[in-house]
Scaffold this motif. Structure first.
Motif, PDB file in Angstrom:
ATOM      1  N   ASN A 135       0.811  -1.221   0.000  1.00  0.00           N
ATOM      2  CA  ASN A 135       0.000   0.000   0.000  1.00  0.00           C
ATOM      3  C   ASN A 135       0.846   1.274   0.000  1.00  0.00           C
ATOM      4  O   ASN A 135       0.361   2.354   0.285  1.00  0.00           O
ATOM      5  CB  ASN A 135      -0.962  -0.002   1.199  1.00  0.00           C
ATOM      6  N   GLU A 188      -5.316  -2.568  -0.559  1.00  0.00           N
ATOM      7  CA  GLU A 188      -5.335  -1.105  -0.384  1.00  0.00           C
ATOM      8  C   GLU A 188      -4.556  -0.400  -1.498  1.00  0.00           C
ATOM      9  O   GLU A 188      -4.945   0.670  -1.949  1.00  0.00           O
ATOM     10  CB  GLU A 188      -4.693  -0.734   0.954  1.00  0.00           C
ATOM     11  N   LYS A 203      -6.679  -0.008  -4.980  1.00  0.00           N
ATOM     12  CA  LYS A 203      -8.031   0.574  -4.925  1.00  0.00           C
ATOM     13  C   LYS A 203      -8.524   1.071  -6.278  1.00  0.00           C
ATOM     14  O   LYS A 203      -9.685   0.925  -6.618  1.00  0.00           O
ATOM     15  CB  LYS A 203      -8.045   1.748  -3.940  1.00  0.00           C
TER      16      LYS A 203
END
Length: 208
Positions: free
Chosen positions: A68, A142, A145
């Protein structure tokens, strides 16, 4: 592979490939289309290259970890290789699989799938995302996205107990994936306590 046929999957993004076991398994069950594997551990990556070398439809990305953020990081290398993780391993894991203990550390690059996706040139494919990153699955999601809506299916490994320090609970992963319009398709029992039969990990498969 029945689900792959029904959903016309023709490109698999394999995150946390280790030595390529997942794609080898898909090949065994008749999946002949494209695959792209990601693996940060240099030793496993070398074996991954060897295992994919004679497969024209199977590409291997340079060694890096998906997550992420875009930064340099460290991966904990386990004795058994398959349990290697960017997170520290918990006693519960080592107790159930002594070979999962950390024996080395390796510097690697961490990058978001969102920031790599344009490089992959897979816009017009029926995409399937497989994530098995030993406790780091939520961070991979994440970092994807902006990209997840391009995928038709997702397979993600989740832990029912905390096997790695600070890993997200399985319910949070399910909620995250379902918020992108995916519905749970199948559940496969994974890593299990051999003494009392307690399930420790599962593979959850989702399709849109």
């Amino acid at each position: 592979n029945l689900a792959f046929r029904e959903n016309k999957i023709d490109y698999v993004v394999d995150v946390g490939a280790n030595e390529g076991q997942f794609i080898q398994n898909l090949r065994y069950y008749g999946y002949k289309h494209d695959a792209l594997s990601f693996e940060p551990s240099l030793k496993a990556h070398k074996k991954l290259l060897e295992n994919s070398v004679n497969d024209a439809n199977w590409k291997v990305f340079r060694p890096l970890a998906l997550g992420n953020k875009n930064s340099q990081t460290v991966i904990n290398i386990s004795k058994n290789s398959v349990s290697s993780s960017l997170l520290n391993i918990n006693e519960e894991h080592i107790k159930n699989a002594p070979d999962s203990e950390t024996i080395d550390k390796q510097h690697t690059e961490e990058i978001k799938l969102d920031d790599l996706f344009h490089e992959l040139e897979i816009e017009n494919k029926n995409l399937f995302l497989k994530i098995d990153t030993q406790g780091y699955e939520f961070q991979v999601l994440e970092g994807a996205k902006k990209t997840l809506d391009k995928f038709k299916g997702i397979l993600v490994e989740v832990s029912l107990v905390e096997l790695y320090e600070d890993q997200k609970k399985w319910q949070e992963i399910v909620d995250f994936v379902q918020n992108f319009g995916f519905k749970l398709w199948s559940v496969d029992r994974g890593f299990t306590n051999k003494i009392n039969g307690k399930t420790l990990q599962m593979d959850l498969c989702f399709f849109k």
